[in-house]
Design a protein around this motif. Sequence first.
Motif, PDB file in Angstrom:
ATOM      1  N   LEU B  63      -9.193  -6.850  -0.618  1.00 34.44           N
ATOM      2  CA  LEU B  63      -9.473  -7.206   0.762  1.00 34.44           C
ATOM      3  C   LEU B  63     -11.054  -7.113   0.935  1.00 34.44           C
ATOM      4  CD1 LEU B  63      -7.934  -7.780   3.517  1.00 34.44           C
ATOM      5  CD2 LEU B  63      -8.045  -5.436   4.090  1.00 34.44           C
ATOM      6  N   LEU B  64     -11.790  -5.999   0.864  1.00 30.41           N
ATOM      7  CA  LEU B  64     -12.959  -6.128   1.191  1.00 30.41           C
ATOM      8  C   LEU B  64     -13.816  -7.111   0.278  1.00 30.41           C
ATOM      9  CD1 LEU B  64     -15.200  -4.254   2.112  1.00 30.41           C
ATOM     10  CD2 LEU B  64     -15.288  -3.211  -0.116  1.00 30.41           C
ATOM     11  N   GLU B  90      -7.473  -7.545  11.594  1.00 32.69           N
ATOM     12  CA  GLU B  90      -6.866  -7.237  10.040  1.00 32.69           C
ATOM     13  C   GLU B  90      -6.426  -5.783  10.340  1.00 32.69           C
ATOM     14  OE1 GLU B  90      -7.093  -8.700   7.324  1.00 32.69           O
ATOM     15  OE2 GLU B  90      -8.616 -10.418   7.724  1.00 32.69           O
ATOM     16  N   GLN B  91      -5.096  -5.668   9.618  1.00 30.31           N
ATOM     17  CA  GLN B  91      -4.666  -4.195   9.721  1.00 30.31           C
ATOM     18  C   GLN B  91      -4.658  -3.561   8.112  1.00 30.31           C
ATOM     19  OE1 GLN B  91      -0.671  -5.952  11.181  1.00 30.31           O
ATOM     20  NE2 GLN B  91      -0.620  -3.952  12.063  1.00 30.31           N
ATOM     21  N   TYR B  92      -5.156  -2.423   8.217  1.00 32.83           N
ATOM     22  CA  TYR B  92      -5.218  -1.745   7.098  1.00 32.83           C
ATOM     23  C   TYR B  92      -4.786  -0.264   7.230  1.00 32.83           C
ATOM     24  CZ  TYR B  92      -6.791   0.560   2.656  1.00 32.83           C
ATOM     25  OH  TYR B  92      -6.920   1.194   1.776  1.00 32.83           O
ATOM     26  N   GLU B  93      -3.898  -0.023   6.571  1.00 31.94           N
ATOM     27  CA  GLU B  93      -3.239   1.653   6.570  1.00 31.94           C
ATOM     28  C   GLU B  93      -3.163   2.032   8.072  1.00 31.94           C
ATOM     29  OE1 GLU B  93      -5.050   3.941   3.625  1.00 31.94           O
ATOM     30  OE2 GLU B  93      -3.776   3.310   2.130  1.00 31.94           O
ATOM     31  N   THR B  94      -4.246   2.827   8.477  1.00 34.52           N
ATOM     32  CA  THR B  94      -4.186   3.324   9.902  1.00 34.52           C
ATOM     33  C   THR B  94      -5.186   2.807  10.651  1.00 34.52           C
ATOM     34  OG1 THR B  94      -5.483   5.351   9.205  1.00 34.52           O
ATOM     35  CG2 THR B  94      -3.107   5.608   8.805  1.00 34.52           C
ATOM     36  N   VAL B  95      -5.615   1.710  10.322  1.00 34.92           N
ATOM     37  CA  VAL B  95      -6.820   0.991  11.191  1.00 34.92           C
ATOM     38  C   VAL B  95      -6.500  -0.125  11.469  1.00 34.92           C
ATOM     39  CG1 VAL B  95      -9.322   0.632  11.093  1.00 34.92           C
ATOM     40  CG2 VAL B  95      -8.591   3.006  10.279  1.00 34.92           C
ATOM     41  N   ASN B  96      -6.725  -0.576  12.955  1.00 37.70           N
ATOM     42  CA  ASN B  96      -6.762  -2.123  12.985  1.00 37.70           C
ATOM     43  C   ASN B  96      -8.299  -2.523  13.342  1.00 37.70           C
ATOM     44  OD1 ASN B  96      -4.131  -2.483  12.655  1.00 37.70           O
ATOM     45  ND2 ASN B  96      -3.610  -2.500  15.384  1.00 37.70           N
ATOM     46  N   SER B  97      -8.674  -3.587  12.380  1.00 35.05           N
ATOM     47  CA  SER B  97     -10.066  -4.032  12.858  1.00 35.05           C
ATOM     48  C   SER B  97     -10.035  -5.306  13.245  1.00 35.05           C
ATOM     49  CB  SER B  97     -10.742  -4.173  11.313  1.00 35.05           C
ATOM     50  OG  SER B  97     -11.054  -2.746  10.835  1.00 35.05           O
ATOM     51  N   TYR B  98     -10.857  -5.589  14.481  1.00 38.10           N
ATOM     52  CA  TYR B  98     -11.038  -6.834  15.118  1.00 38.10           C
ATOM     53  C   TYR B  98     -12.211  -7.470  14.842  1.00 38.10           C
ATOM     54  CZ  TYR B  98      -7.005  -4.813  17.796  1.00 38.10           C
ATOM     55  OH  TYR B  98      -5.772  -3.987  17.991  1.00 38.10           O
ATOM     56  N   PHE B  99     -12.012  -8.765  14.359  1.00 35.13           N
ATOM     57  CA  PHE B  99     -13.362  -9.658  14.013  1.00 35.13           C
ATOM     58  C   PHE B  99     -13.504 -10.555  15.063  1.00 35.13           C
ATOM     59  CE2 PHE B  99     -12.058  -7.672  10.183  1.00 35.13           C
ATOM     60  CZ  PHE B  99     -13.120  -7.036   9.597  1.00 35.13           C
ATOM     61  N   PHE B 100     -14.702 -10.920  15.482  1.00 32.80           N
ATOM     62  CA  PHE B 100     -14.769 -11.967  16.414  1.00 32.80           C
ATOM     63  C   PHE B 100     -15.828 -12.876  15.986  1.00 32.80           C
ATOM     64  CE2 PHE B 100     -16.719 -14.226  20.121  1.00 32.80           C
ATOM     65  CZ  PHE B 100     -15.494 -14.981  20.576  1.00 32.80           C
ATOM     66  N   GLU B 161      -8.132   3.325  15.361  1.00 33.00           N
ATOM     67  CA  GLU B 161      -6.947   4.108  14.755  1.00 33.00           C
ATOM     68  C   GLU B 161      -5.772   3.805  15.418  1.00 33.00           C
ATOM     69  OE1 GLU B 161      -8.093   6.552  12.382  1.00 33.00           O
ATOM     70  OE2 GLU B 161      -5.859   6.975  12.126  1.00 33.00           O
ATOM     71  N   THR B 162      -4.792   3.567  14.159  1.00 36.89           N
ATOM     72  CA  THR B 162      -3.350   3.436  14.628  1.00 36.89           C
ATOM     73  C   THR B 162      -2.534   4.636  14.320  1.00 36.89           C
ATOM     74  OG1 THR B 162      -2.907   2.442  12.620  1.00 36.89           O
ATOM     75  CG2 THR B 162      -3.546   0.809  14.212  1.00 36.89           C
ATOM     76  N   ASP B 163      -3.117   5.831  13.643  1.00 33.90           N
ATOM     77  CA  ASP B 163      -2.033   6.736  13.282  1.00 33.90           C
ATOM     78  C   ASP B 163      -1.920   7.585  14.482  1.00 33.90           C
ATOM     79  OD1 ASP B 163      -0.556   8.200  11.618  1.00 33.90           O
ATOM     80  OD2 ASP B 163      -2.257   9.253  10.935  1.00 33.90           O
ATOM     81  N   GLY B 164      -0.900   7.640  15.139  1.00 38.73           N
ATOM     82  CA  GLY B 164      -0.424   8.481  16.266  1.00 38.73           C
ATOM     83  C   GLY B 164      -0.589   7.633  17.517  1.00 38.73           C
TER      84      GLY B 164
END
Lengths: 172, 226
Positions: B63-64, B90-100, B161-164
């Motif tokens: 992915l990287l 982009e979703q990866y494990e416990t993080v959502n990253s937003y690119f613009f 962070e998406t965890d929790g």
Amino acid sequence: MMIYLMMIDSPQDRSKFEKLYREYRGLMYQVAYEILHNEQDAEDAVHQAFVKIAEHIEKIEDAICPKTKGYVVTVIESKSIDLYRYKQRHPTEELSEDALGITIDYDGPNILAKCMAKLPANQRTVLLLKHLHGFSNREAGKIMGMTEANVIKLHQRGKSRLCALCKEEGLL
Amino acid sequence: MITDEMIAEAALELNAAMLKNLPDTDCCSHAFSVGFEKKMNRLIRKAKHPRLYTFAQRAACILLVLILGFMALLAVSPTVRAGVLGWIKEQYETVNSYFFVGDPSSYEPTAYYIGSMPEGYTEIISNDGAARVARIYANEDGNWLNFSYTTTTDRTMYSLETDGYHVREVFVQGNPGELYLSEDPAKNNSLIWCDEEKQVVFCLSGLFSREELLQIGESVTAGAKK
């Protein structure tokens, strides 16, 4: 894909490591502390040992058995000695040379076993990993933090020393 | 001549002698440090799913590489830029990253402010960075409201962070966004949305309910500080 991968992980392997950790962590800490005489260092050694055990978890058939107990003690002894040597290169406190390795008092009839007990700890470790626990040179190297070539050399030196000790005992 | 069989037999006896010299596992208790327990809990999770973690590591590397390649392509190719304008999640494990990725030719830098500030909150920190403006407001209880927005059309990114957290799709001022509601009432909730027409990604977070965050988001206006 992720669900599939989760399914092929053996549930036995999943619980085996945790069971092993709960059972032996106290003993491993004690062995490490006997060698390192420092709580933080002993915990670091226990953690490093568990990392190596986790990498080869499939080699363990039964988490709670004498063979596994011997294996985890062999690994923690090796890791503690590694850390001890590292600390000697980066000394922060006095460590006694006598503290190197655990002492094994063998009083049985097998002369070869008696001689093996007298071997330096790293030579004894490589013999135990290879001949008792069935690790290859490469696997033993990963556990002991050395190259496959060095494991072969160490194994040869261990066998030569064992022969010499056996001659002294009149076995050969 | 010492054979391998002889060594194996001796090793078995030596192992038994070694175990005899060791104390019972029941007698060896030690109160391990918190740091050790944390490290071990991570290791136990990995050991429970060894293949999954190996796969996740490989997937992260791939992915990287793909993201870096994609970013490089964006930097050099106007055609590619035109084709991918907008925000990408982009979703990866416990993080959502937003690119613009926006179109710089039609972008007009604008200042934004919260029109309906929650009662008791005043601005304590303001930072106008090269890619993002961040403003932090606090009330007398020490609770913070974080408000930030992007000021560039060039590869800006938010990671949440998406965890929790429960993530809900919402609309803010008619624009798509996502609401992060924490399972822990002591943790901040967040609201992120993108105004593709104005080419700005906004983010709000603080100890506010879903309704309060949406109300604050709806009040964000351009130009005039209130």
